[in-house]
Design a protein around this motif. Structure first.
Motif, mmCIF file in Angstrom:
data_model
loop_
_atom_site.group_PDB
_atom_site.id
_atom_site.type_symbol
_atom_site.label_atom_id
_atom_site.label_comp_id
_atom_site.label_asym_id
_atom_site.label_seq_id
_atom_site.Cartn_x
_atom_site.Cartn_y
_atom_site.Cartn_z
ATOM 1 N N HIS A 29 -6.678 7.031 -11.891
ATOM 2 C CA HIS A 29 -7.323 6.500 -10.915
ATOM 3 C C HIS A 29 -6.669 5.184 -10.654
ATOM 4 O O HIS A 29 -6.771 4.297 -11.891
ATOM 5 N N TYR A 30 -5.813 5.006 -9.719
ATOM 6 C CA TYR A 30 -5.518 3.585 -9.324
ATOM 7 C C TYR A 30 -6.057 3.145 -8.136
ATOM 8 O O TYR A 30 -5.667 3.798 -7.085
ATOM 9 N N GLU A 31 -6.103 1.909 -7.754
ATOM 10 C CA GLU A 31 -6.857 1.302 -6.581
ATOM 11 C C GLU A 31 -6.225 -0.137 -6.400
ATOM 12 O O GLU A 31 -6.484 -1.032 -7.583
ATOM 13 N N HIS A 32 -6.105 -0.424 -5.193
ATOM 14 C CA HIS A 32 -6.029 -1.940 -4.729
ATOM 15 C C HIS A 32 -6.564 -1.977 -3.507
ATOM 16 O O HIS A 32 -6.783 -0.955 -2.668
ATOM 17 N N THR A 33 -7.042 -3.244 -3.235
ATOM 18 C CA THR A 33 -7.571 -3.796 -1.930
ATOM 19 C C THR A 33 -6.285 -4.416 -1.250
ATOM 20 O O THR A 33 -5.486 -5.194 -1.862
ATOM 21 N N LEU A 34 -6.165 -3.979 0.036
ATOM 22 C CA LEU A 34 -5.030 -4.609 0.792
ATOM 23 C C LEU A 34 -5.427 -4.778 2.184
ATOM 24 O O LEU A 34 -6.293 -4.272 2.660
ATOM 25 N N ALA A 35 -4.639 -5.902 2.628
ATOM 26 C CA ALA A 35 -4.942 -6.314 4.173
ATOM 27 C C ALA A 35 -3.661 -5.567 4.887
ATOM 28 O O ALA A 35 -2.415 -5.613 4.586
ATOM 29 N N ILE A 36 -4.104 -5.098 6.071
ATOM 30 C CA ILE A 36 -2.764 -4.835 6.966
ATOM 31 C C ILE A 36 -2.413 -6.274 8.024
ATOM 32 O O ILE A 36 -3.448 -6.599 8.661
ATOM 33 N N ARG A 46 2.432 5.750 -8.964
ATOM 34 C CA ARG A 46 3.359 6.068 -7.811
ATOM 35 C C ARG A 46 2.647 6.599 -6.511
ATOM 36 O O ARG A 46 3.139 5.830 -5.481
ATOM 37 N N ALA A 47 1.716 7.440 -6.643
ATOM 38 C CA ALA A 47 0.968 7.828 -5.506
ATOM 39 C C ALA A 47 0.321 6.526 -4.628
ATOM 40 O O ALA A 47 0.447 6.429 -3.421
ATOM 41 N N LEU A 48 -0.227 5.578 -5.518
ATOM 42 C CA LEU A 48 -0.845 4.424 -4.995
ATOM 43 C C LEU A 48 0.213 3.614 -4.316
ATOM 44 O O LEU A 48 0.103 3.217 -3.093
ATOM 45 N N ILE A 54 -8.587 -2.502 3.482
ATOM 46 C CA ILE A 54 -8.905 -1.140 3.018
ATOM 47 C C ILE A 54 -8.434 -1.102 1.570
ATOM 48 O O ILE A 54 -7.822 -1.906 1.143
ATOM 49 N N THR A 55 -9.099 -0.169 0.964
ATOM 50 C CA THR A 55 -8.810 0.147 -0.334
ATOM 51 C C THR A 55 -7.853 1.549 -0.320
ATOM 52 O O THR A 55 -8.009 2.443 0.615
ATOM 53 N N ILE A 56 -7.089 1.361 -1.209
ATOM 54 C CA ILE A 56 -6.279 2.756 -1.405
ATOM 55 C C ILE A 56 -6.400 3.336 -2.571
ATOM 56 O O ILE A 56 -6.160 2.376 -3.752
ATOM 57 N N GLU A 57 -6.799 4.589 -3.012
ATOM 58 C CA GLU A 57 -7.189 4.863 -4.413
ATOM 59 C C GLU A 57 -7.220 6.510 -4.815
ATOM 60 O O GLU A 57 -7.957 7.066 -4.976
ATOM 61 N N PRO A 58 -5.709 6.874 -4.900
ATOM 62 C CA PRO A 58 -5.506 8.066 -5.595
ATOM 63 C C PRO A 58 -6.332 8.400 -6.818
ATOM 64 O O PRO A 58 -6.237 7.488 -7.596
#
Length: 249
Positions: free
Chosen positions: A232-239, A129-131, A199-203
């Protein structure tokens, strides 16, 4: 190094790497069960990526010897794959960076091994959920600090610890590029989010509320200082002008 804005064509190249990575996680999900070893998962990933014309980017990175990071229970990040079988109730995070034709994508996922405890389930759900909250904040007009704050608040409200030394990052031709994307921070702080940023977001959260960690002697494996479970959950995403676009699903 300055923040490198990517063109639509470059984002598509990262998306190609991300699609392979997403498919790889689907293959991993099929085999995660009690009795499987993380060394077996490491071999599976290496063979699978080769079949797709890709390579595991972290293998050899600063001497890291494996295709995946495999972090079990109190190991929160950068664990080495090993020959100890996974047990019922374990949680294991598999973190992979895929290189496809010189472009990289990064994604981590925490998996349940059989049935897990209620507290482990809560940790997994809150971290995921934080991700999602961080991704939702990754919009033009916001700043990196808005992503950080969104992740932080989900963890804080749940009473979970944030592993502060470990952060998200820019990615592209290099595994780690500016900007840093911490999992804690102040709204309206940090670099502005612009179209073309990838970027990656990875709580990375722990059941223990401090989130404190220590490094093993191997220089890589990171464990919760209090022995509590980590996820640990992580995705790569584009803005983009249309909003955040996940490239690893």
């Amino acid at each position: 190094m300055k923040i490198q804005l990517k063109s639509k064509e470059e984002i598509e190249r990262i998306r190609m790497a991300g699609a392979i990575l997403a498919d790889c996680h689907k293959e991993i999900a099929k085999v995660i069960k009690p009795g499987v070893t993380t060394a077996e998962i490491d071999r599976l990933v290496e063979v699978y990526l080769a079949s797709r014309g890709a390579t595991p980017a972290q293998k050899g990175y600063r001497g890291f010897p494996f295709a995946i990071c495999a972090s079990v229970n109190e190991v929160v990040c950068h664990g080495f794959p090993g020959t100890v079988p996974l047990q019922e109730g374990d949680i294991v995070t598999i973190d992979i960076v895929v290189n496809k034709s010189g472009w990289m994508a990064d994604s981590a996922w925490s998996y349940r091994v059989g049935n897990v405890s209620q507290e482990a389930e809560r940790l997994l759900q809150v971290t995921e959920r934080a991700l999602a909250a961080g991704i939702e904040a990754a919009r033009i007009g916001n700043r990196v600090g808005d992503i950080s704050y969104a992740v932080q608040e989900v963890a804080r409200k749940a009473g979970l610890g944030i592993v502060k030394p470990l952060i998200g990052h820019g990615i592209g031709r290099n595994m780690h590029e500016p900007p840093d994307v911490p999992n804690f921070g102040r709204p309206r702080s940090g670099p502005k989010l612009q179209a073309g940023m990838v970027i990656t977001i990875e709580p990375i959260l722990t059941l223990g509320d401090t989130g404190a960690v220590f490094w093993d002697q191997d220089g890589w494996t990171i464990r919760s200082a209090d022995g509590s479970l980590g996820a640990h959950y992580e995705h790569t995403l584009a803005i983009t002008e249309e909003g955040p676009v996940i490239l690893t699903c």
